[in-house]
Design an enzyme around this catalytic site. Structure first.
Site, PDB file in Angstrom:
ATOM      1  N   THR A 124       0.814  -1.220   0.000  1.00  0.00           N
ATOM      2  CA  THR A 124       0.000   0.000   0.000  1.00  0.00           C
ATOM      3  C   THR A 124       0.848   1.272   0.000  1.00  0.00           C
ATOM      4  O   THR A 124       1.967   1.281   0.539  1.00  0.00           O
ATOM      5  CB  THR A 124      -0.914  -0.016   1.255  1.00  0.00           C
ATOM      6  OG1 THR A 124      -1.479   1.270   1.446  1.00  0.00           O
ATOM      7  CG2 THR A 124      -0.133  -0.359   2.527  1.00  0.00           C
ATOM      8  N   ASP A 125       0.269   2.352  -0.527  1.00  0.00           N
ATOM      9  CA  ASP A 125       0.931   3.660  -0.470  1.00  0.00           C
ATOM     10  C   ASP A 125       1.055   4.153   0.971  1.00  0.00           C
ATOM     11  O   ASP A 125       1.855   5.048   1.261  1.00  0.00           O
ATOM     12  CB  ASP A 125       0.181   4.697  -1.319  1.00  0.00           C
ATOM     13  CG  ASP A 125      -1.276   4.925  -0.912  1.00  0.00           C
ATOM     14  OD1 ASP A 125      -1.784   4.213  -0.030  1.00  0.00           O
ATOM     15  OD2 ASP A 125      -1.911   5.839  -1.496  1.00  0.00           O
ATOM     16  N   GLU A 126       0.259   3.572   1.879  1.00  0.00           N
ATOM     17  CA  GLU A 126       0.244   4.079   3.257  1.00  0.00           C
ATOM     18  C   GLU A 126       1.574   3.850   3.977  1.00  0.00           C
ATOM     19  O   GLU A 126       1.842   4.484   4.999  1.00  0.00           O
ATOM     20  CB  GLU A 126      -0.927   3.462   4.036  1.00  0.00           C
ATOM     21  CG  GLU A 126      -2.242   3.788   3.362  1.00  0.00           C
ATOM     22  CD  GLU A 126      -3.491   3.494   4.183  1.00  0.00           C
ATOM     23  OE1 GLU A 126      -3.408   3.478   5.416  1.00  0.00           O
ATOM     24  OE2 GLU A 126      -4.545   3.294   3.558  1.00  0.00           O
ATOM     25  N   TYR A 149      -1.842  -0.376  11.055  1.00  0.00           N
ATOM     26  CA  TYR A 149      -2.000  -1.065   9.763  1.00  0.00           C
ATOM     27  C   TYR A 149      -0.814  -0.794   8.861  1.00  0.00           C
ATOM     28  O   TYR A 149      -0.151  -1.721   8.378  1.00  0.00           O
ATOM     29  CB  TYR A 149      -3.297  -0.614   9.067  1.00  0.00           C
ATOM     30  CG  TYR A 149      -3.333  -0.943   7.589  1.00  0.00           C
ATOM     31  CD1 TYR A 149      -3.365  -2.269   7.154  1.00  0.00           C
ATOM     32  CD2 TYR A 149      -3.303   0.067   6.617  1.00  0.00           C
ATOM     33  CE1 TYR A 149      -3.386  -2.582   5.794  1.00  0.00           C
ATOM     34  CE2 TYR A 149      -3.319  -0.236   5.264  1.00  0.00           C
ATOM     35  CZ  TYR A 149      -3.357  -1.564   4.850  1.00  0.00           C
ATOM     36  OH  TYR A 149      -3.362  -1.869   3.501  1.00  0.00           O
ATOM     37  N   LYS A 153       2.188  -3.266   7.381  1.00  0.00           N
ATOM     38  CA  LYS A 153       2.437  -3.490   5.953  1.00  0.00           C
ATOM     39  C   LYS A 153       3.879  -3.106   5.596  1.00  0.00           C
ATOM     40  O   LYS A 153       4.540  -3.804   4.819  1.00  0.00           O
ATOM     41  CB  LYS A 153       1.452  -2.684   5.097  1.00  0.00           C
ATOM     42  CG  LYS A 153       0.015  -3.161   5.154  1.00  0.00           C
ATOM     43  CD  LYS A 153      -0.221  -4.556   4.592  1.00  0.00           C
ATOM     44  CE  LYS A 153      -0.033  -4.644   3.098  1.00  0.00           C
ATOM     45  NZ  LYS A 153      -0.451  -5.983   2.573  1.00  0.00           N
TER      46      LYS A 153
HETATM   47  P1  NAD Z   1      -9.853  -7.288   2.682  1.00  0.00           P
HETATM   48  O1  NAD Z   1      -9.831  -6.970   4.137  1.00  0.00           O
HETATM   49  O2  NAD Z   1     -11.095  -7.000   1.898  1.00  0.00           O
HETATM   50  O3  NAD Z   1      -9.514  -8.838   2.468  1.00  0.00           O
HETATM   51  C1  NAD Z   1      -8.512  -9.491   3.183  1.00  0.00           C
HETATM   52  C2  NAD Z   1      -8.653 -10.994   2.937  1.00  0.00           C
HETATM   53  O4  NAD Z   1      -7.580 -11.658   3.633  1.00  0.00           O
HETATM   54  C3  NAD Z   1      -9.968 -11.581   3.469  1.00  0.00           C
HETATM   55  O5  NAD Z   1     -10.516 -12.459   2.529  1.00  0.00           O
HETATM   56  C4  NAD Z   1      -9.534 -12.324   4.727  1.00  0.00           C
HETATM   57  O6  NAD Z   1     -10.366 -13.452   5.025  1.00  0.00           O
HETATM   58  C5  NAD Z   1      -8.120 -12.743   4.360  1.00  0.00           C
HETATM   59  N1  NAD Z   1      -7.274 -12.967   5.540  1.00  0.00           N
HETATM   60  C6  NAD Z   1      -7.110 -12.130   6.608  1.00  0.00           C
HETATM   61  N2  NAD Z   1      -6.281 -12.684   7.510  1.00  0.00           N
HETATM   62  C7  NAD Z   1      -5.905 -13.879   6.998  1.00  0.00           C
HETATM   63  C8  NAD Z   1      -5.041 -14.915   7.453  1.00  0.00           C
HETATM   64  N3  NAD Z   1      -4.415 -14.838   8.645  1.00  0.00           N
HETATM   65  N4  NAD Z   1      -4.848 -15.998   6.664  1.00  0.00           N
HETATM   66  C9  NAD Z   1      -5.483 -16.089   5.448  1.00  0.00           C
HETATM   67  N5  NAD Z   1      -6.332 -15.162   4.994  1.00  0.00           N
HETATM   68  C10 NAD Z   1      -6.533 -14.058   5.751  1.00  0.00           C
HETATM   69  O7  NAD Z   1      -8.602  -6.520   2.065  1.00  0.00           O
HETATM   70  P2  NAD Z   1      -8.408  -5.834   0.632  1.00  0.00           P
HETATM   71  O8  NAD Z   1      -8.897  -4.441   0.698  1.00  0.00           O
HETATM   72  O9  NAD Z   1      -8.920  -6.749  -0.419  1.00  0.00           O
HETATM   73  O10 NAD Z   1      -6.816  -5.770   0.559  1.00  0.00           O
HETATM   74  C11 NAD Z   1      -6.065  -6.842   0.031  1.00  0.00           C
HETATM   75  C12 NAD Z   1      -4.593  -6.502   0.074  1.00  0.00           C
HETATM   76  O11 NAD Z   1      -4.349  -5.314  -0.667  1.00  0.00           O
HETATM   77  C13 NAD Z   1      -4.082  -6.228   1.498  1.00  0.00           C
HETATM   78  O12 NAD Z   1      -2.794  -6.799   1.608  1.00  0.00           O
HETATM   79  C14 NAD Z   1      -4.011  -4.709   1.580  1.00  0.00           C
HETATM   80  O13 NAD Z   1      -3.007  -4.305   2.463  1.00  0.00           O
HETATM   81  C15 NAD Z   1      -3.664  -4.360   0.143  1.00  0.00           C
HETATM   82  N6  NAD Z   1      -4.112  -3.028  -0.315  1.00  0.00           N
HETATM   83  C16 NAD Z   1      -5.418  -2.648  -0.153  1.00  0.00           C
HETATM   84  C17 NAD Z   1      -5.827  -1.394  -0.628  1.00  0.00           C
HETATM   85  C18 NAD Z   1      -7.275  -0.951  -0.528  1.00  0.00           C
HETATM   86  O14 NAD Z   1      -7.589   0.188  -0.907  1.00  0.00           O
HETATM   87  N7  NAD Z   1      -8.200  -1.789  -0.065  1.00  0.00           N
HETATM   88  C19 NAD Z   1      -4.899  -0.540  -1.254  1.00  0.00           C
HETATM   89  C20 NAD Z   1      -3.568  -0.969  -1.381  1.00  0.00           C
HETATM   90  C21 NAD Z   1      -3.201  -2.222  -0.927  1.00  0.00           C
HETATM   91  P1  TYD Z   2     -10.699   4.220   4.415  1.00  0.00           P
HETATM   92  O1  TYD Z   2     -11.696   3.787   3.399  1.00  0.00           O
HETATM   93  O2  TYD Z   2     -10.772   3.641   5.790  1.00  0.00           O
HETATM   94  O3  TYD Z   2      -9.261   4.012   3.768  1.00  0.00           O
HETATM   95  P2  TYD Z   2      -7.787   4.508   4.282  1.00  0.00           P
HETATM   96  O4  TYD Z   2      -7.887   4.917   5.705  1.00  0.00           O
HETATM   97  O5  TYD Z   2      -6.975   3.259   4.124  1.00  0.00           O
HETATM   98  O6  TYD Z   2      -7.398   5.610   3.357  1.00  0.00           O
HETATM   99  O7  TYD Z   2     -10.804   5.807   4.572  1.00  0.00           O
HETATM  100  C1  TYD Z   2     -10.646   6.655   3.450  1.00  0.00           C
HETATM  101  C2  TYD Z   2     -10.718   8.088   3.959  1.00  0.00           C
HETATM  102  O8  TYD Z   2     -12.050   8.323   4.435  1.00  0.00           O
HETATM  103  C3  TYD Z   2      -9.802   8.367   5.130  1.00  0.00           C
HETATM  104  O9  TYD Z   2      -9.291   9.694   5.013  1.00  0.00           O
HETATM  105  C4  TYD Z   2     -10.703   8.263   6.352  1.00  0.00           C
HETATM  106  C5  TYD Z   2     -12.041   8.722   5.819  1.00  0.00           C
HETATM  107  N1  TYD Z   2     -13.243   8.107   6.445  1.00  0.00           N
HETATM  108  C6  TYD Z   2     -14.261   8.941   6.937  1.00  0.00           C
HETATM  109  O10 TYD Z   2     -14.183  10.174   6.860  1.00  0.00           O
HETATM  110  N2  TYD Z   2     -15.364   8.342   7.494  1.00  0.00           N
HETATM  111  C7  TYD Z   2     -15.490   6.977   7.581  1.00  0.00           C
HETATM  112  O11 TYD Z   2     -16.512   6.493   8.130  1.00  0.00           O
HETATM  113  C8  TYD Z   2     -14.449   6.151   7.077  1.00  0.00           C
HETATM  114  C9  TYD Z   2     -14.528   4.660   7.171  1.00  0.00           C
HETATM  115  C10 TYD Z   2     -13.339   6.768   6.502  1.00  0.00           C
END
Ligand code: NAD
Ligand code: TYD
Length: 336
Positions: A124-126, A149, A153
């Protein structure tokens, strides 16, 4: 036939990745390896279940022997399994260290033992922390995470880097900005706001609502993840992003307009501790070296995503029924 593993394949990005692999890679058999935590749902894969090239293994990435058994004989591992939500990491960081740090260590050891496996570590960019009003994150930006988080990561990224250098495993790291699209758990901004707007409830905007995120459609992210697996140089990091910076407030206002609901539903609530102000990605390297290009424009993509949540209320109801999810919503929003 190639055999690819997708850890976390029942989650938001993973389930969309599996769908994209099955649709675009006829030579690939996909095994999802997923623990089915509160964030993992077989319902997100219903349209894949009947495909003869799809398999599902329920397993924890921290379970080394089970993971090694799944990885043996595979050509690629796309590692997405993680605890992924910043607010949950603030309320309970232990699970983030276990899954994201120890779990990634187990993935690396399974890949090392299997030999000949390429790992794509999805990050992630975070990990870069927060930007001021100008500038972009490049792959040279120092790691400087703010939340439990993002620090877990960042730790996992550093483990991958070390396993490449020391044990010569074949791995690439992708770092992507905020994803949107179907099958995202209604704990993240967009699905939370759609669900609340449809229910006529206040929309909880943290702080002044002027935090900026760089949005990318999940299908564009997954195209980048697959390109990194195909063309990425081992040991290298690739930033991915949608070049669509929006403030949370602008996004929420657009969402309300699309649903025909009033802006008076917006409720400013107590800010997230350590809330990163702005994320924005420089994707020059992925463009140049992988041929990556985001294709989905943000506003039409957002509108289609909002429509998906409206049309798939049954999926939302099913995933929201999870006890851990309900407890999170109560804890997170009651105290703000
Ligand atoms: P999500 O929370 O929707 O899904 C996570 C999945 O991992 C779930 O299916 C969960 O059951 C599984 N999981 C959790 N713990 C586990 C374990 N111990 N063993 C096996 N499976 C397990 O997450 P997401 O949003 O789909 O993100 C997926 C990946 O992409 C993550 O690594 C996250 O850091 C990365 N990512 C997400 C975003 C975003 O915007 N959502 C952006 C950049 C990177
Ligand atoms: P989120 O979807 O949790 O992603 P991330 O924290 O990984 O960027 O949040 C996106 C942005 O929205 C973040 O600046 C926090 C804000 N946010 C709210 O303002 N209200 C909410 O209820 C949630 C879940 C997020």
């Amino acid at each position: 036939m190639q055999r690819w593993i997708v850890t976390g394949g029942a989650g938001f990005i993973g389930s969309n990745l599996v769908r994209q692999i099955l649709a675009t890679r006829p030579e690939v058999e996909v095994t999802v390896y997923d623990a089915l935590t509160y964030a993992g749902h077989r319902e997100s894969l219903v349209d894949c279940e009947a495909n003869p090239r799809f398999r599902f293994v329920q397993g924890d990435i921290c379970d080394g022997p089970a993971l090694s058994a799944a990885v043996a004989g595979a050509q690629r591992v796309y590692h997405l399994a993680a605890e992924s939500h910043v607010d949950r990491s603030i309320h309970g960081p232990a699970e983030f260290v276990r899954t994201n740090v120890e779990g990634t260590f187990r993935v690396l050891e399974a890949v090392r033992a299997a030999k000949g496996v390429r790992l794509v570590h999805v990050s992630t960019d975070e990990v870069y922390g927060s930007l001021g009003p100008t500038g972009l994150f490049t792959e040279e930006t120092p790691i400087d995470p703010s939340s439990p988080y993002s620090s877990s990561k960042a730790s996992s990224d550093l483990l991958v880097q070390a396993w490449c250098r020391t044990f010569k495993i074949d791995a690439v790291i992708t770092r992507c900005s905020n994803n949107y699209g179907p099958y995202q758990m209604p704990e993240k901004l967009i699905p939370v706001m759609v669900r609340k707007a449809l229910a006529g409830q206040p929309l909880p905007v943290y702080g002044d609502g002027l935090n900026v995120r760089d949005w990318i459609h999940v299908d564009d992210h997954n195209r980048g993840v697959l390109l990194a697996g195909d063309k990425g140089e081992s040991g290298r990091v690739y930033n991915l992003g949608g070049e669509a910076e929006r403030t949370n407030l602008a996004l929420v206002k657009r969402l309300l307009a699309h649903l025909g609901r009033p802006e008076s539903l917006i409720a400013y609530v107590t800010d997230r501790p350590g809330h990163d102000r702005r994320y924005a990605m420089d994707i020059t390297r992925a463009r140049r070296e992988l041929g990556f290009e985001p294709e989905v424009r943000f506003e039409p993509g957002l509108d289609a995503t909002i429509d998906w949540y409206q049309q798939n209320a049954a999926w939302c109801d099913a995933v929201e029924g999870n006890a851990s999810h309900r407890a999170h919503l109560t804890r997170n929003y009651q105290q703000r």
